[in-house]
Write a protein that holds these residues in place. Sequence first.
Motif, PDB file in Angstrom:
ATOM      1  N   ARG A 181     125.773  12.938   5.632  1.00 44.15           N
ATOM      2  CA  ARG A 181     125.170  13.203   4.332  1.00 44.15           C
ATOM      3  C   ARG A 181     123.681  13.511   4.459  1.00 44.15           C
ATOM      4  O   ARG A 181     123.159  14.428   3.814  1.00 44.15           O
ATOM      5  N   ALA A 182     122.984  12.757   5.313  1.00 41.40           N
ATOM      6  CA  ALA A 182     121.544  12.981   5.500  1.00 41.40           C
ATOM      7  C   ALA A 182     121.276  14.352   6.106  1.00 41.40           C
ATOM      8  O   ALA A 182     120.340  15.055   5.692  1.00 41.40           O
ATOM      9  N   LEU A 183     122.081  14.751   7.084  1.00 41.31           N
ATOM     10  CA  LEU A 183     121.916  16.072   7.687  1.00 41.31           C
ATOM     11  C   LEU A 183     122.150  17.181   6.669  1.00 41.31           C
ATOM     12  O   LEU A 183     121.422  18.181   6.629  1.00 41.31           O
ATOM     13  N   LEU A 184     123.161  17.005   5.835  1.00 42.07           N
ATOM     14  CA  LEU A 184     123.477  18.007   4.814  1.00 42.07           C
ATOM     15  C   LEU A 184     122.321  18.174   3.838  1.00 42.07           C
ATOM     16  O   LEU A 184     121.891  19.295   3.541  1.00 42.07           O
ATOM     17  N   HIS A 185     121.814  17.065   3.333  1.00 38.74           N
ATOM     18  CA  HIS A 185     120.706  17.132   2.379  1.00 38.74           C
ATOM     19  C   HIS A 185     119.432  17.665   3.019  1.00 38.74           C
ATOM     20  O   HIS A 185     118.696  18.444   2.399  1.00 38.74           O
ATOM     21  N   ASP A 277     124.514  14.345  16.702  1.00 38.75           N
ATOM     22  CA  ASP A 277     123.376  14.168  15.798  1.00 38.75           C
ATOM     23  C   ASP A 277     122.756  15.486  15.324  1.00 38.75           C
ATOM     24  O   ASP A 277     121.629  15.496  14.834  1.00 38.75           O
ATOM     25  N   ARG A 278     123.480  16.583  15.442  1.00 41.24           N
ATOM     26  CA  ARG A 278     122.994  17.863  14.915  1.00 41.24           C
ATOM     27  C   ARG A 278     124.140  18.614  14.236  1.00 41.24           C
ATOM     28  O   ARG A 278     125.308  18.335  14.470  1.00 41.24           O
ATOM     29  N   ILE A 279     123.764  19.581  13.427  1.00 43.13           N
ATOM     30  CA  ILE A 279     124.765  20.381  12.714  1.00 43.13           C
ATOM     31  C   ILE A 279     125.335  21.435  13.655  1.00 43.13           C
ATOM     32  O   ILE A 279     124.590  22.223  14.236  1.00 43.13           O
ATOM     33  N   ARG A 280     126.655  21.454  13.787  1.00 51.36           N
ATOM     34  CA  ARG A 280     127.327  22.403  14.677  1.00 51.36           C
ATOM     35  C   ARG A 280     127.928  23.584  13.926  1.00 51.36           C
ATOM     36  O   ARG A 280     127.975  24.696  14.424  1.00 51.36           O
ATOM     37  N   ASN A 281     128.437  23.315  12.736  1.00 47.63           N
ATOM     38  CA  ASN A 281     129.049  24.365  11.919  1.00 47.63           C
ATOM     39  C   ASN A 281     128.639  24.187  10.468  1.00 47.63           C
ATOM     40  O   ASN A 281     128.546  23.059   9.971  1.00 47.63           O
ATOM     41  N   ILE A 282     128.375  25.310   9.804  1.00 49.58           N
ATOM     42  CA  ILE A 282     128.068  25.318   8.378  1.00 49.58           C
ATOM     43  C   ILE A 282     129.085  26.227   7.702  1.00 49.58           C
ATOM     44  O   ILE A 282     129.353  27.332   8.177  1.00 49.58           O
ATOM     45  N   PHE A 283     129.647  25.744   6.612  1.00 52.49           N
ATOM     46  CA  PHE A 283     130.641  26.520   5.878  1.00 52.49           C
ATOM     47  C   PHE A 283     130.094  26.790   4.479  1.00 52.49           C
ATOM     48  O   PHE A 283     129.825  25.848   3.723  1.00 52.49           O
ATOM     49  N   ALA A 284     129.892  28.058   4.167  1.00 53.65           N
ATOM     50  CA  ALA A 284     129.350  28.462   2.867  1.00 53.65           C
ATOM     51  C   ALA A 284     130.414  29.279   2.136  1.00 53.65           C
ATOM     52  O   ALA A 284     130.722  30.400   2.534  1.00 53.65           O
TER      53      ALA A 284
END
Length: 317
Positions: A181-185, A277-284
């Motif tokens: 959640r923290a990474l997303l925000h 601890d990092r974002i690997r994939n983003i889905f938009a």
Amino acid sequence: MASGKKHSDDSQGDELRRAFEELRPAMFALAYRITGSRADAEDVVQDAFLRFHGAAPDEAIRSLKAYLTTITARLSLNRLRDQRARRETYIGEWLPEPLPTQDSPMALADDISFALLVMLERLSPVERVVFILKNAFDFSFDEIAPIVGRNAAACRKLFSRARIRILAEQPRFLVDRERHRALLHSFATAARGNDMATLLELLSEGVVLHGDGGGKAVALKRPLVGAAAVARFAIALARNSPADTEGHEIELNGAPAIAFSSQGRPFVVIMIEAGNDRIRNIFAISNPDKIDGLRPLLRPGREPQGRATRSSLRLPR
């Protein structure tokens, strides 16, 4: 006499309908896992009930759950094959339809994250059904064989191959829900704040941005790879968003997500997969056919699902 028989038939019908409704969430979850589409899953479950209701009495239903699971899996496999044929003309990348899971009777287990659904898209239809029935529903290979039209040995091989592919693509170290959640925000805030440095800290070097507009909304035509490229695109997209943009935290597929809306209507939904601890994939997802159903969650006066409040998600431009 006829009246007594009618009463008995009605009573039996009511009993079967109640049993079906109790099993409906599990059947929906199965159909959704296979098709990746909420609309298709609902159609499949309805069709399964009609077939079940029309079954001849001598087709003795020893186990209602097993019977419905078999019908649902077969119908879902056929629907998935039809989908694959239709997607040849789909504009851009096809992503699954996100499913609200907060306080939902259709809530899915942890093994059906959005990222996993995307991975399942890379399997053949038969591999996908075998993997889901074995992994999520604990069917034996002997039970799976007649559903997919293969023998048990072939199903075992299909499952093994699918499992290897899925495990190979999963991150070694997953993050917990609060870190997710923290990474997303942080990603959303940095994008709208033109903060390139923070974005690069949040994104893994090989991060992939997937977009699905279906030709009906602005979206990538193909996945974008690399931290710098994704960060620049995210900033540009945020800069061109409507002035009245609001962010709403909701729960989709068992994880926090953010729906961005204008005039009360969502125009893009953002989900992430994180590991190490990092974002690997983003889905938009901006295809209105897939996100318009989320509008009731964004109505004025309704608190967004999750711990965040509406005001805390008014992100700086």
